[in-house]
Design a protein around this motif. Structure first.
Motif, PDB file in Angstrom:
ATOM      1  N   ILE A  32       0.829  -1.205   0.000  1.00  0.00           N
ATOM      2  CA  ILE A  32       0.000   0.000   0.000  1.00  0.00           C
ATOM      3  C   ILE A  32       0.861   1.252   0.000  1.00  0.00           C
ATOM      4  O   ILE A  32       0.514   2.267  -0.601  1.00  0.00           O
ATOM      5  CB  ILE A  32      -0.997   0.014   1.188  1.00  0.00           C
ATOM      6  N   GLN A  33       2.019   1.199   0.656  1.00  0.00           N
ATOM      7  CA  GLN A  33       2.939   2.341   0.635  1.00  0.00           C
ATOM      8  C   GLN A  33       3.514   2.551  -0.764  1.00  0.00           C
ATOM      9  O   GLN A  33       3.635   3.685  -1.227  1.00  0.00           O
ATOM     10  CB  GLN A  33       4.048   2.124   1.669  1.00  0.00           C
ATOM     11  N   LYS A  34       3.866   1.469  -1.435  1.00  0.00           N
ATOM     12  CA  LYS A  34       4.401   1.578  -2.802  1.00  0.00           C
ATOM     13  C   LYS A  34       3.384   2.201  -3.749  1.00  0.00           C
ATOM     14  O   LYS A  34       3.738   2.985  -4.632  1.00  0.00           O
ATOM     15  CB  LYS A  34       4.786   0.195  -3.329  1.00  0.00           C
ATOM     16  N   ILE A  49      -7.450   1.454  -0.415  1.00  0.00           N
ATOM     17  CA  ILE A  49      -8.185   0.291   0.080  1.00  0.00           C
ATOM     18  C   ILE A  49      -7.171  -0.769   0.473  1.00  0.00           C
ATOM     19  O   ILE A  49      -6.461  -1.310  -0.380  1.00  0.00           O
ATOM     20  CB  ILE A  49      -9.149  -0.273  -0.982  1.00  0.00           C
ATOM     21  N   ALA A  50      -7.074  -1.022   1.761  1.00  0.00           N
ATOM     22  CA  ALA A  50      -6.106  -1.998   2.264  1.00  0.00           C
ATOM     23  C   ALA A  50      -6.552  -2.470   3.624  1.00  0.00           C
ATOM     24  O   ALA A  50      -7.111  -1.705   4.411  1.00  0.00           O
ATOM     25  CB  ALA A  50      -4.713  -1.379   2.350  1.00  0.00           C
ATOM     26  N   GLN A  51      -6.314  -3.739   3.886  1.00  0.00           N
ATOM     27  CA  GLN A  51      -6.746  -4.321   5.148  1.00  0.00           C
ATOM     28  C   GLN A  51      -5.880  -3.829   6.306  1.00  0.00           C
ATOM     29  O   GLN A  51      -4.828  -3.213   6.118  1.00  0.00           O
ATOM     30  CB  GLN A  51      -6.686  -5.846   5.066  1.00  0.00           C
ATOM     31  N   THR A  52      -6.352  -4.113   7.508  1.00  0.00           N
ATOM     32  CA  THR A  52      -5.629  -3.746   8.721  1.00  0.00           C
ATOM     33  C   THR A  52      -4.242  -4.392   8.739  1.00  0.00           C
ATOM     34  O   THR A  52      -4.066  -5.519   8.310  1.00  0.00           O
ATOM     35  CB  THR A  52      -6.430  -4.214   9.951  1.00  0.00           C
ATOM     36  N   GLY A  53      -3.257  -3.638   9.224  1.00  0.00           N
ATOM     37  CA  GLY A  53      -1.914  -4.195   9.392  1.00  0.00           C
ATOM     38  C   GLY A  53      -1.045  -4.159   8.157  1.00  0.00           C
ATOM     39  O   GLY A  53      -0.039  -4.855   8.077  1.00  0.00           O
ATOM     40  N   THR A  54      -1.414  -3.320   7.173  1.00  0.00           N
ATOM     41  CA  THR A  54      -0.636  -3.268   5.928  1.00  0.00           C
ATOM     42  C   THR A  54       0.232  -2.017   5.807  1.00  0.00           C
ATOM     43  O   THR A  54       0.854  -1.802   4.768  1.00  0.00           O
ATOM     44  CB  THR A  54      -1.577  -3.335   4.705  1.00  0.00           C
ATOM     45  N   GLY A  55       0.281  -1.198   6.846  1.00  0.00           N
ATOM     46  CA  GLY A  55       1.115   0.005   6.798  1.00  0.00           C
ATOM     47  C   GLY A  55       0.412   1.213   6.232  1.00  0.00           C
ATOM     48  O   GLY A  55       1.050   2.094   5.653  1.00  0.00           O
ATOM     49  N   LYS A  56      -0.905   1.309   6.445  1.00  0.00           N
ATOM     50  CA  LYS A  56      -1.666   2.426   5.884  1.00  0.00           C
ATOM     51  C   LYS A  56      -1.243   3.776   6.457  1.00  0.00           C
ATOM     52  O   LYS A  56      -1.201   4.766   5.737  1.00  0.00           O
ATOM     53  CB  LYS A  56      -3.165   2.224   6.138  1.00  0.00           C
TER      54      LYS A  56
END
Length: 427
Positions: A32-34, A49-56
């Motif tokens: 998600i950061q990329k 749009i990204a699930q919990t724990g992905t570095g949002k």
């Protein structure tokens, strides 16, 4: 672009931010950061749009720091809205880490505690404010917050915002901040209310999506147990906690009463290394319990969904859903507490007769079926008390009526049979 980015250096972040990232122990940017950071740096409105724990959090904070560069003036220039005080505090703690080599000023405000200290922080002059919507409007109406310089608005955990009914406050906030600004909206799921918010809030947005909506972390092993009642769930919980290797566990329940009862059972029968948090606990108590859990001082945390998204702990071995959540997306956020930072995790869910009606909907959201395991030998299955049985039957009737409006329900049938006209008169 995201596919060829292999390091934070390639994201064109400045030296101060790269030093802070290095101090935080980050190796490579997450997906998600990329995807999100280049879009934010390019000035686009972004739907993440990204699930919990992905570095949002880093996905929106790092490019925000690049945009702000340094402290300037006394009025805030970036506003981050979060649905819960725990999440707001977590975001601000991350901002603290990322700004360690800059003079950018930040503060966090939230309800449940006095506003005096929070107001004093704002009056010192800030660049970034993280806030829950209600507390933001409360302090704004006192004339403390000046919004004319805001050029970035970020809404985090938008789906939870909608679940908690914050849309009126969000609309109020949109009316008092400049129209010309960059907007970022992050969410783990995209239910209809969030889709409507994105259409109303974002202008020609670019989407940064790293997985199917609300898909669960692949590293999580999900299992379910069909358990008939509360006492049997307690017996199963005690058996598992005594037999399994649980290094750090979060146990989620639906109500404050259940949270207290589960906590008392564990503290009395299993281990004193347990804390409980829910809405009736004082703010300082909640924060102290979370910190004790994060620091490894206690290994079990019992919680209602108030903290399902507001705690960032990387080494949770197990999540136990003592109750099935009624908001199906919360299942994703609950189990997302484990399997973080490339670690494996296990999610166990206890399901009674009434809760079985929710499992199909949860499986639709996560895009996979979940295995039901047999109750282990040695677990005592108790008889369901009459009152608890009646409550479950009412829940089942409610679900059936939603599916079929013509369904009258088991209670209706019993009522019909009990009418005097339905029985033969006695001589």
């Amino acid at each position: 672009m995201a596919d060829i980015i292999n390091s934070f250096q390639e994201l064109k972040l400045n030296k101060q931010i790269l030093n802070a990232i290095n101090d935080a122990g980050y190796d490579d940017p997450t997906p998600i950061q990329k995807k999100a950071i280049p879009l934010v740096l390019a000035g686009h409105d972004v739907l993440g749009i990204a699930q919990t724990g992905t570095g949002k959090t880093a996905a929106f904070v790092l490019p925000l720091l690049m945009k702000l560069k340094y402290a300037q003036g006394n009025s805030l220039r970036a506003l981050i809205l979060a649905p819960t005080r725990e999440l707001a505090i977590q975001i601000d703690q991350n901002i603290e880490k990322y700004t360690s080599y800059t003079d950018i000023r930040h503060a966090v405000i939230y309800g449940g505690t006095g506003a005096k200290i929070q107001i004093e922080e704002i009056e010192k002059g800030i660049d970034i404010l993280t806030a829950t919507p209600g507390r933001f409007m409360d302090i704004y109406k006192r004339g403390i917050i000046h919004t004319k310089q805001i050029n970035t608005l970020i809404i985090d955990e938008a789906d939870k915002m909608m679940d908690m009914g914050f849309m009126p406050q969000i609309r109020q906030i949109l009316e008092i901040i400049p129209v010309k600004r960059q907007n970022l909206l992050f969410s783990a799921t995209m239910p209809e209310p969030v889709l409507k918010l994105s259409e109303e809030f974002l202008e020609f947005p670019m989407t940064a999506e790293v997985s199917p909506q609300a898909s669960t972390v692949e590293a999580i092993d999900q299992k379910m147990y069909e358990v008939p009642n509360f006492k049997s769930k307690i017996n199963l919980l005690g058996f598992l906690l005594a037999k399994e290797e649980f290094s750090r566990v979060m146990i989620f329940v639906k109500t404050k009463t259940t949270a207290d009862n589960v906590y008392k059972f564990i503290d009395r029968k299993i281990t004193h290394s347990v804390k409980v948090i829910h809405g009736n606990k004082a703010q300082n108590t909640r924060l102290n319990s979370i910190n004790a859990f994060k620091n490894g001082e206690v290994k079990i945390l019992v919680a209602t969904d108030v903290v399902a998204r507001g705690i960032d702990v990387s080494l949770i071995s197990h999540v136990i859903n003592f109750d099935v959540p009624l908001i199906y997306e919360d299942y994703v956020h609950r189990i997302g507490r484990t399997g973080r930072a490339k670690n494996n995790g296990i999610a166990l869910t206890f399901v009674n007769e009434a809760e079985k009606y929710h499992i199909g909907e949860i499986e639709k959201i996560i895009g996979k079926s979940i295995t039901f395991n047999a109750i282990p030998d040695g677990v005592t299955i108790e008889k369901t008390p009459f009152e608890e049985k009646q409550t479950m039957l009412r829940e089942i009737d409610y679900r059936k009526k939603k599916e079929d409006p013509t369904y009258k329900g088991a209670f209706h049938d019993k009522k019909q049979k009990s009418k005097p006209g339905n029985f033969k008169k006695r001589r």
